[in-house]
Design an enzyme around this catalytic site. Structure first.
Site, short mmCIF file in Angstrom:
data_model
loop_
_atom_site.label_atom_id
_atom_site.label_comp_id
_atom_site.label_asym_id
_atom_site.label_seq_id
_atom_site.Cartn_x
_atom_site.Cartn_y
_atom_site.Cartn_z
N ASP A 212 -4.85 -1.79 1.59
CA ASP A 212 -4.58 -1.94 0.16
C ASP A 212 -4.02 -3.33 -0.12
O ASP A 212 -3.69 -4.08 0.79
CB ASP A 212 -3.54 -0.88 -0.26
CG ASP A 212 -2.27 -0.99 0.58
OD1 ASP A 212 -1.38 -1.74 0.20
OD2 ASP A 212 -2.20 -0.33 1.65
N ASP A 214 -1.13 -3.73 -1.69
CA ASP A 214 0.24 -3.39 -2.09
C ASP A 214 0.26 -3.19 -3.61
O ASP A 214 -0.55 -2.41 -4.10
CB ASP A 214 1.22 -4.45 -1.59
CG ASP A 214 2.63 -3.92 -1.53
OD1 ASP A 214 2.81 -2.74 -1.18
OD2 ASP A 214 3.57 -4.67 -1.85
#
Ligand SMILES: CSC[C@H]1O[C@H](OP(=O)(O)O)[C@H](O)[C@@H]1O
Ligand SMILES: Nc1ncnc2[nH]cnc12
Length: 290
Positions: A212, A214
Site C-alpha cells: 500500500d 500508507d
C-alpha cells in the site's frame, strides 16, 4: 538435530514455507518464553531450513506482542546464522508501488514498548548496528530475484524501513513526516528483530513486500489491513519462489557476513564474570566466547 543455518520469518500473509520437505515441527521453550509458534524445520532441495510465522500461523499475535527474543533465540539454538525476514510494508515513494518488492538496507526504530536486547542481568554487550542489514545476504536475495525472472513484479534495492509501534497505521501527519525524512517504507515488526539478530550474530535481511501507499498518496485510499493483505496475497507466490531460489543459493554459497562475529568487538562482560544464570540464558549466543 542437524544444524539448520537458514531461517525464514514469514510475516503477514506468509504463514508457511511452500516446498518444505521432511517437515518436523519443533516447539522450543526458551529462557525468553515461547516463540510466536512452532518452528517448521525441513529441507528445500536438500538444504536445511527453519520457518517461523512471526504472528503465528493463525495471525493471532500483534506486532507489539511478538516474542522477538524467544523467536531469535529459538532460531539461533537450531543453528540459524542467515535469517530472511519477509514483511508487508507501506510505501512512501511513488515508484515503490503496491506488489513491488524492496530490499531495505536501513531502519529507523520508532517502537516504544519492546525489549530490544538479550543482555542485562550482569551481562553487557554493545554490538554495532550501523549497517543492520547483511549486505551479502541481501545480495543473495537480489540474485535470487533475477533467477526467478518474474514478469509481474519489480525489485528495488536499498531504502529505509521505518518501524512504528502500531498496531494502528500512521496518521497523515506521521506519514508525511516519514516521507520528509527520505524513508522508503513502513512496517511494524523489523525492530527489534534486526537488533536481536545482530546480537545473536545472525546475518539478517528483509524482503519487503509493498502492499500500500500508507495514507499520504492523494490518488490512493488510506491503508487498511484488508488492502494490505489483499495485495500481499497477489505477491505471496512470487515471494515463495524467490525464497526457494535464495535458499538454493545460500546452500551453495554460504557467504561470509560481518554479522557472524558481531559480539567479538561487542561483548563487554567476560562470560566468566557473568552471573551463572545469565550465562546459561545467553549460552547459544556466547558459547564461542566462553
Ligand atoms: C496486515 S498489515 C500490517 C502488518 O503487516 C506487517 O507485518 P509483517 O512485517 O509481519 O509482514 C506490519 O508490520 C504489520 O504488522
Ligand atoms: N502502511 C503500513 N504501515 C505499517 N505497516 C504496514 N504493513 C503494511 N502496510 C503498512
Amino acid at each position: 538435530m542437524d544444524k539448520i543455518r537458514i531461517g525464514i520469518i514469514g510475516g503477514s500473509g506468509l504463514y508457511r514455507m511452500e516446498g518444505l520437505e521432511n517437515i518436523r515441527e519443533v516447539e522450543i521453550d526458551t529462557p525468553f518464553g515461547k516463540p510466536s509458534d512452532a518452528i517448521a524445520t525441513g529441507t528445500i532441495e536438500g538444504v536445511p531450513v527453519a520457518f517461523l510465522a512471526r504472528h503465528g500461523r493463525s495471525h493471532s499475535v500483534l506486532p507489539g506482542g511478538i516474542p522477538y527474543r524467544a523467536n531469535i533465540w529459538a532460531l539461533k539454538s537450531l543453528g540459524v546464522d542467515y535469517l530472511v525476514s519477509v514483511s508487508a510494508v507501506g510505501s512512501f515513494r511513488e515508484e515503490l508501488a503496491p506488489r513491488h518488492m524492496v530490499l531495505p538496507d536501513q531502519f529507523i526504530d520508532l517502537t516504544r514498548h519492546r525489549v530490544g536486547t538479550f543482555f542485562g542481568e550482569g551481562a553487557v554487550a554493545h554490538v554495532g548496528l550501523s549497517h543492520p542489514v547483511c549486505a551479502a545476504l541481501s545480495e543473495v536475495l537480489g540474485a535470487a530475484f533475477a533467477d526467478c525472472a518474474f514478469s509481474d513484479t519489480v525489485l528495488h534495492r536499498g531504502g529505509t524501513y521505518v518501524c512504528i509501534e502500531g498496531p494502528q497505521f500512521s496518521t497523515y501527519a506521521e506519514s508525511q513526516l516519514y516521507r520528509s525524512w527520505g524513508a522508503s517504507v513502513v512496517g511494524m515488526t523489523n525492530m527489534p528483530e534486526a537488533r536481536l539478530a545482530r546480537e545473536a550474530e545472525i546475518a539478517y535481511a528483509t524482503l519487503a513486500l509493498v502492499t500500500d501507499y500508507d495514507c499520504w498518496h492523494p490518488g490512493h485510499e488510506a491503508v487498511t489491513a484488508e488492502i494490505a493483505l489483499g495485495n500481499l496475497a497477489h505477491n505471496a507466490a512470487n515471494a515463495q519462489n524467490l525464497l526457494r531460489a535464495a535458499i538454493r543459493r545460500l546452500g551453495a554459497e554460504a557467504p561470509l557476513s560481518k554479522a557472524h562475529s558481531a559480539l567479538a568487538a561487542g561483548l563487554v562482560t567476560r562470560p566468566a564474570a557473568m552471573p551463572a544464570a545469565t550465562r546459561e540464558k545467553l549460552m547459544p549466543l556466547i558459547a564461542k566466547y566462553c
